[in-house]
Design a protein around this motif. Structure first.
Motif, mmCIF file in Angstrom:
data_model
loop_
_atom_site.group_PDB
_atom_site.id
_atom_site.type_symbol
_atom_site.label_atom_id
_atom_site.label_comp_id
_atom_site.label_asym_id
_atom_site.label_seq_id
_atom_site.Cartn_x
_atom_site.Cartn_y
_atom_site.Cartn_z
ATOM 1 N N LYS A 189 30.533 44.905 26.124
ATOM 2 C CA LYS A 189 30.579 46.335 26.514
ATOM 3 C C LYS A 189 32.187 46.748 27.122
ATOM 4 N N LEU A 190 32.717 45.860 27.500
ATOM 5 C CA LEU A 190 33.935 46.062 28.307
ATOM 6 C C LEU A 190 35.071 46.259 27.307
ATOM 7 N N GLY A 191 34.816 45.549 26.018
ATOM 8 C CA GLY A 191 35.680 45.761 25.047
ATOM 9 C C GLY A 191 36.279 44.048 24.587
ATOM 10 N N ILE A 192 35.573 43.314 25.233
ATOM 11 C CA ILE A 192 35.839 41.748 24.650
ATOM 12 C C ILE A 192 35.764 41.531 23.278
ATOM 13 N N LYS A 193 36.620 41.023 22.354
ATOM 14 C CA LYS A 193 36.383 40.787 21.151
ATOM 15 C C LYS A 193 35.536 39.543 20.856
ATOM 16 N N ASP A 194 35.938 38.390 21.528
ATOM 17 C CA ASP A 194 35.521 36.991 21.267
ATOM 18 C C ASP A 194 34.865 36.640 22.546
ATOM 19 N N THR A 195 33.390 36.666 22.850
ATOM 20 C CA THR A 195 32.695 36.144 23.788
ATOM 21 C C THR A 195 31.811 34.463 23.572
ATOM 22 N N THR A 196 32.384 33.951 22.428
ATOM 23 C CA THR A 196 31.819 32.724 22.389
ATOM 24 C C THR A 196 32.128 31.787 23.735
ATOM 25 N N MET A 244 30.114 51.724 21.813
ATOM 26 C CA MET A 244 31.306 52.102 22.334
ATOM 27 C C MET A 244 31.734 51.269 23.524
ATOM 28 N N THR A 245 32.841 50.634 23.418
ATOM 29 C CA THR A 245 33.420 50.011 24.307
ATOM 30 C C THR A 245 34.086 50.768 25.508
ATOM 31 N N LEU A 246 34.225 50.259 26.632
ATOM 32 C CA LEU A 246 34.831 51.061 27.791
ATOM 33 C C LEU A 246 36.242 50.852 27.968
ATOM 34 N N PHE A 247 36.969 49.991 27.464
ATOM 35 C CA PHE A 247 38.238 49.770 27.564
ATOM 36 C C PHE A 247 39.009 49.541 26.345
ATOM 37 N N LYS A 248 40.036 50.189 26.000
ATOM 38 C CA LYS A 248 40.958 49.960 24.791
ATOM 39 C C LYS A 248 41.981 48.900 25.157
ATOM 40 N N SER A 249 42.133 48.652 26.561
ATOM 41 C CA SER A 249 43.340 47.966 27.123
ATOM 42 C C SER A 249 42.957 47.323 28.374
ATOM 43 N N ALA A 250 43.647 46.017 28.853
ATOM 44 C CA ALA A 250 43.005 45.624 29.752
ATOM 45 C C ALA A 250 43.054 46.471 31.078
ATOM 46 N N PRO A 251 41.880 46.540 31.777
ATOM 47 C CA PRO A 251 41.733 47.252 32.767
ATOM 48 C C PRO A 251 42.431 46.559 34.144
ATOM 49 N N LYS A 252 42.930 47.250 34.996
ATOM 50 C CA LYS A 252 43.799 46.629 36.248
ATOM 51 C C LYS A 252 42.783 45.625 37.118
ATOM 52 N N SER A 253 41.414 45.970 37.459
ATOM 53 C CA SER A 253 40.903 45.326 38.135
ATOM 54 C C SER A 253 39.249 45.294 37.908
ATOM 55 N N GLN A 303 35.380 33.728 32.023
ATOM 56 C CA GLN A 303 36.659 33.295 31.223
ATOM 57 C C GLN A 303 36.883 33.913 29.861
ATOM 58 N N SER A 304 35.931 34.283 29.300
ATOM 59 C CA SER A 304 36.287 34.838 28.017
ATOM 60 C C SER A 304 36.874 36.233 28.262
ATOM 61 N N ILE A 305 36.731 36.894 29.395
ATOM 62 C CA ILE A 305 37.661 38.109 29.744
ATOM 63 C C ILE A 305 38.899 37.717 30.068
ATOM 64 N N GLN A 306 39.033 36.784 30.882
ATOM 65 C CA GLN A 306 40.490 36.240 31.234
ATOM 66 C C GLN A 306 41.363 35.863 30.175
ATOM 67 N N GLN A 307 40.634 35.343 28.961
ATOM 68 C CA GLN A 307 41.281 34.861 27.742
ATOM 69 C C GLN A 307 41.787 35.952 27.106
ATOM 70 N N GLN A 308 41.354 37.110 26.990
ATOM 71 C CA GLN A 308 41.731 38.198 26.358
ATOM 72 C C GLN A 308 42.449 39.225 27.488
ATOM 73 N N TRP A 309 42.291 39.218 28.612
ATOM 74 C CA TRP A 309 43.012 40.025 29.420
ATOM 75 C C TRP A 309 43.499 39.454 30.615
ATOM 76 N N PRO A 310 44.510 38.448 30.521
ATOM 77 C CA PRO A 310 44.755 37.447 31.787
ATOM 78 C C PRO A 310 45.394 38.355 32.641
ATOM 79 N N GLU A 311 45.789 39.507 32.490
ATOM 80 C CA GLU A 311 46.541 40.382 33.490
ATOM 81 C C GLU A 311 45.507 40.936 34.430
#
Length: 355
Positions: free
Chosen positions: A147-154, A1-10, A30-38
């Motif tokens: 685990k955070l919820g990133i779909k593509d960690t290539t 189970m992932t921790l976040f369904k949408s981008a966390p603030k920090s 950078q894979s996190i930044q790619q999915q959640w730039p905010e």
């Protein structure tokens, strides 16, 4: 189970050292930044490693200066005063890193599960990241993003440097010739290959028309090894060991055609820049710590050395077993490295001069 369904603030990333591991971690961040730039990302790291993090954007870097002793912790926690993160990625199981987490406020504190954690790291985290089947360090770090919820960690890297860094590198790289950067030394002497071995490989490359450059840090052991190598060679090479900043070295590794190095930071820097690299390994399993994209081009005596030392096969040993023989690197045969040089130059079409 992932921790976040949408981008966390920090998010806070805790990876203090070393350069190679920071390179691997960059791909994950950078894979996190790619999915959640905010998402705002704060990275706590060491002084030297902070220089490398200048090559990436969108991250607040906070330096943990271990030279301050216990004051390093109070100084860090003061810098983080007022920060409360949605999650802390505790991506280094060393005890000094775990102590640092005590002053970092976060809803979730992610760490390695019992398969990968050491030094009581599990006591400092409330989310255990499941270990993947792959033993490679980078794959273990990618699991944090999953685990955070990133779909593509290539793994993909986007490292930048200044034009002035490139200008410095271009002063030494030759146009019309293939360029080979040899990083002779690691931070620990037992990881270094032999001077005669390096010399024969370099002279083989020179006979094929390559321009040869030596590179490395300003550490005394690296400067001394490069000088001994330079004195041994029958040809001239450009010795840049100790003469570059970290980002100048990054530019050099980016623009060269090929790198040869032992298990050291520049090996992973070259990997991050998609520059073919021949890694020389004996003490650690290259399937765990080798340059991720170029593991098939590693020259390794690890399997033979660990079996000789323990009288057990790889299947019977822990995946993080280390060869203790300080002379293990001397078992790497020069002919094997030359053969790998010829193979990688063929595979990447480096057998002819540049236009």
């Amino acid at each position: 189970m992932t921790l976040f369904k949408s981008a966390p603030k920090s998010l806070c990333v805790l990876r203090l050292s070393a350069i190679g591991d920071v390179c691997n971690t960059i791909a994950v961040i950078q894979s996190i930044q790619q999915q959640w730039p905010e998402t705002k990302i704060t990275w706590v790291t060491g002084k030297i490693e902070a220089q490398l993090l200048k090559s990436i954007s969108g991250i607040e870097v906070i330096v943990f200066d271990k030279s301050l002793g216990w004051n390093a912790y109070t100084h860090l926690w003061k810098q983080l005063n007022g920060h409360r993160f949605d999650a802390l990625l505790h991506m280094q199981y060393a005890i000094r890193s775990s102590i640092a987490t005590l002053g970092i406020k976060a809803r979730y504190k992610l760490g390695f599960d019992k398969v990968r954690s050491q030094d009581f790291q599990t006591l400092f985290t409330n989310i255990k990241v499941p270990s993947p089947k792959s033993m490679h360090v980078l794959d273990g770090l990618r699991a944090f993003a999953t685990k955070l919820g990133i779909k593509d960690t290539t793994p993909q890297w986007n490292l930048q440097y200044l034009q002035s860094d490139l200008d410095w590198a271009n002063n030494y790289l030759q146009t019309g010739k293939r360029n080979l950067v040899v990083v002779p030394a690691a931070s620990k002497d037992y990881k270094n290959w032999t001077v005669p071995g390096y010399a024969k490989v370099i002279e083989h490359a020179a006979r094929s028309g390559w321009n040869i450059l030596l590179a490395g840090s300003p550490a005394n052991n690296e400067i001394e090894l490069a000088k001994r190598l330079e004195d041994t060679l029958s040809i001239a090479v450009t010795n840049l060991v100790g003469k570059s900043s970290l980002l100048q070295l990054l530019a050099l590794l980016d623009r060269t055609d090929l790198v040869i190095a032992p298990d050291t930071g520049p090996t992973h820097m070259a990997n991050a820049m998609n520059t073919p690299v021949i890694g020389l390994y004996a003490h650690h399993n290259p399937e765990r710590t080798g340059p991720y994209q170029f593991r098939e081009y590693v020259v390794s005596v690890y399997a033979e050395a660990i079996q000789k030392e323990t009288n057990r096969s790889l299947d019977e040993l822990s995946w993080r077993s280390r060869v203790k023989d300080k002379d293990a690197m001397q078992q790497i045969a020069t002919d094997d490295v030359i053969t790998m040089f010829d193979k990688i130059t063929h595979d990447f079409n480096l057998t002819t001069a540049k236009n």
